[in-house]
Design a protein around this motif. Structure first.
Motif, mmCIF file in Angstrom:
data_model
loop_
_atom_site.group_PDB
_atom_site.id
_atom_site.type_symbol
_atom_site.label_atom_id
_atom_site.label_comp_id
_atom_site.label_asym_id
_atom_site.label_seq_id
_atom_site.Cartn_x
_atom_site.Cartn_y
_atom_site.Cartn_z
ATOM 1 N N GLU A 14 0.813 -1.215 0.000
ATOM 2 C CA GLU A 14 0.000 0.000 0.000
ATOM 3 C C GLU A 14 0.847 1.266 0.000
ATOM 4 O O GLU A 14 0.382 2.331 -0.391
ATOM 5 C CB GLU A 14 -0.950 0.025 1.212
ATOM 6 C CG GLU A 14 -2.065 -0.993 1.147
ATOM 7 C CD GLU A 14 -1.627 -2.395 1.573
ATOM 8 O OE1 GLU A 14 -0.518 -2.576 2.152
ATOM 9 O OE2 GLU A 14 -2.392 -3.348 1.297
ATOM 10 N N GLU A 18 1.114 -0.001 -4.993
ATOM 11 C CA GLU A 18 -0.346 0.094 -5.096
ATOM 12 C C GLU A 18 -0.833 1.480 -5.512
ATOM 13 O O GLU A 18 -1.695 1.584 -6.398
ATOM 14 C CB GLU A 18 -1.032 -0.328 -3.798
ATOM 15 C CG GLU A 18 -2.552 -0.316 -3.957
ATOM 16 C CD GLU A 18 -3.289 -0.606 -2.678
ATOM 17 O OE1 GLU A 18 -4.223 -1.429 -2.725
ATOM 18 O OE2 GLU A 18 -2.951 0.000 -1.633
ATOM 19 N N PRO A 19 -0.320 2.575 -4.933
ATOM 20 C CA PRO A 19 -0.807 3.900 -5.368
ATOM 21 C C PRO A 19 -0.617 4.151 -6.868
ATOM 22 O O PRO A 19 -1.419 4.860 -7.480
ATOM 23 C CB PRO A 19 0.025 4.880 -4.539
ATOM 24 C CG PRO A 19 0.472 4.097 -3.345
ATOM 25 C CD PRO A 19 0.643 2.686 -3.830
ATOM 26 N N LEU A 21 -0.655 1.661 -9.229
ATOM 27 C CA LEU A 21 -1.564 0.753 -9.934
ATOM 28 C C LEU A 21 -3.010 1.219 -9.869
ATOM 29 O O LEU A 21 -3.795 0.927 -10.774
ATOM 30 C CB LEU A 21 -1.439 -0.666 -9.374
ATOM 31 C CG LEU A 21 -0.072 -1.335 -9.524
ATOM 32 C CD1 LEU A 21 -0.076 -2.706 -8.885
ATOM 33 C CD2 LEU A 21 0.351 -1.435 -10.969
ATOM 34 N N ILE A 22 -3.374 1.933 -8.788
ATOM 35 C CA ILE A 22 -4.764 2.398 -8.659
ATOM 36 C C ILE A 22 -4.886 3.893 -8.978
ATOM 37 O O ILE A 22 -5.889 4.528 -8.665
ATOM 38 C CB ILE A 22 -5.355 2.065 -7.275
ATOM 39 C CG1 ILE A 22 -4.594 2.763 -6.167
ATOM 40 C CG2 ILE A 22 -5.426 0.556 -7.073
ATOM 41 C CD1 ILE A 22 -5.232 2.614 -4.776
ATOM 42 N N HIS A 23 -3.861 4.449 -9.584
ATOM 43 C CA HIS A 23 -3.866 5.824 -10.092
ATOM 44 C C HIS A 23 -3.997 6.904 -9.018
ATOM 45 O O HIS A 23 -4.520 7.978 -9.281
ATOM 46 C CB HIS A 23 -4.961 5.998 -11.160
ATOM 47 C CG HIS A 23 -4.909 4.966 -12.225
ATOM 48 N ND1 HIS A 23 -3.859 4.877 -13.118
ATOM 49 C CD2 HIS A 23 -5.746 3.944 -12.529
ATOM 50 C CE1 HIS A 23 -4.073 3.857 -13.928
ATOM 51 N NE2 HIS A 23 -5.197 3.275 -13.597
ATOM 52 N N LYS A 24 -3.491 6.623 -7.821
ATOM 53 C CA LYS A 24 -3.454 7.660 -6.775
ATOM 54 C C LYS A 24 -2.214 8.533 -6.906
ATOM 55 O O LYS A 24 -2.228 9.683 -6.496
ATOM 56 C CB LYS A 24 -3.501 7.033 -5.381
ATOM 57 C CG LYS A 24 -4.867 6.580 -4.962
ATOM 58 C CD LYS A 24 -4.875 6.213 -3.494
ATOM 59 C CE LYS A 24 -6.300 5.976 -3.025
ATOM 60 N NZ LYS A 24 -6.337 5.697 -1.593
ATOM 61 N N THR A 45 -2.318 -7.135 -13.573
ATOM 62 C CA THR A 45 -2.937 -5.840 -13.853
ATOM 63 C C THR A 45 -2.439 -5.332 -15.211
ATOM 64 O O THR A 45 -1.675 -4.374 -15.298
ATOM 65 C CB THR A 45 -2.608 -4.827 -12.731
ATOM 66 O OG1 THR A 45 -2.813 -5.451 -11.474
ATOM 67 C CG2 THR A 45 -3.471 -3.592 -12.819
ATOM 68 N N PHE A 48 -2.521 -1.557 -16.511
ATOM 69 C CA PHE A 48 -1.449 -0.658 -16.096
ATOM 70 C C PHE A 48 -0.267 -0.756 -17.058
ATOM 71 O O PHE A 48 0.363 0.253 -17.375
ATOM 72 C CB PHE A 48 -1.009 -0.972 -14.656
ATOM 73 C CG PHE A 48 0.067 -0.056 -14.151
ATOM 74 C CD1 PHE A 48 -0.244 1.202 -13.659
ATOM 75 C CD2 PHE A 48 1.402 -0.440 -14.152
ATOM 76 C CE1 PHE A 48 0.745 2.058 -13.198
ATOM 77 C CE2 PHE A 48 2.396 0.396 -13.696
ATOM 78 C CZ PHE A 48 2.064 1.657 -13.213
#
Length: 164
Positions: A14, A18-19, A21-24, A45, A48
């Motif tokens: 996290e 992860e940021p 991969l989830i576009h944060k 994924t 991505f």
């Protein structure tokens, strides 16, 4: 699944890939993007991978093949061998790496020199040179199927020793 990121950074997922991969967040360096792309393979994924590819790579991208390869493998680690440029202030970078994975209990190493470029402030994978074993070279000329068999039988190669 471990809480640690698959990219081998020894950080919690996290807090690491992860940021991205989830576009944060966007990767700030070429090596961050390389690690995130490895993690995308490890997690399947594929979107991505496409999103972070440069224009030429996007044209050749095959999502189904990439997904099948990613899902068929157990991703066991990545080694970053060398980084050339690719820092936050750079426009280009190269990352040499070895991605380790297993398919059907057979281990493989994918050794590549990846080229990255920043476009509008965002890093993209542009191309890669894959390293592999040198091709085997024949000492003798190739024997055609219809050539006389080298064993001296007088028969065509396809009717003689090629069968054995």
């Amino acid at each position: 699944m471990s809480d640690y990121c698959p990219c081998g950074s020894k950080l919690i997922f996290e807090e690491c890939c992860e940021p991205f991969l989830i576009h944060k967040r966007k990767p700030e360096t070429a090596v961050q993007l390389m690690r995130a792309r490895y993690t995308a393979y490890a997690l399947g994924t594929v979107e991505f991978l496409y999103e972070t590819s440069g224009p030429k790579v996007k044209k050749e991208f095959d999502a189904d093949s990439s997904r099948k390869w990613a899902e068929s493998a157990q991703w066991t680690g990545i080694e970053i061998l060398e980084e050339v440029d690719g820092a936050a202030g750079d426009e280009r970078g190269r990352v040499e790496f070895i991605a380790h994975y297993t398919v059907n209990e057979t281990s493989f190493d994918h050794h590549e020199l990846a080229q990255f470029r920043k476009i509008n402030g965002e890093w993209f994978f542009m191309d890669g040179k894959i390293f592999g074993p040198d091709p085997e070279r024949r000492e003798e000329p190739k024997i055609g199927r219809n050539d006389p068999c080298p064993c001296g039988s007088g028969r065509k190669f396809k009717k003689c020793c090629i069968k054995s």
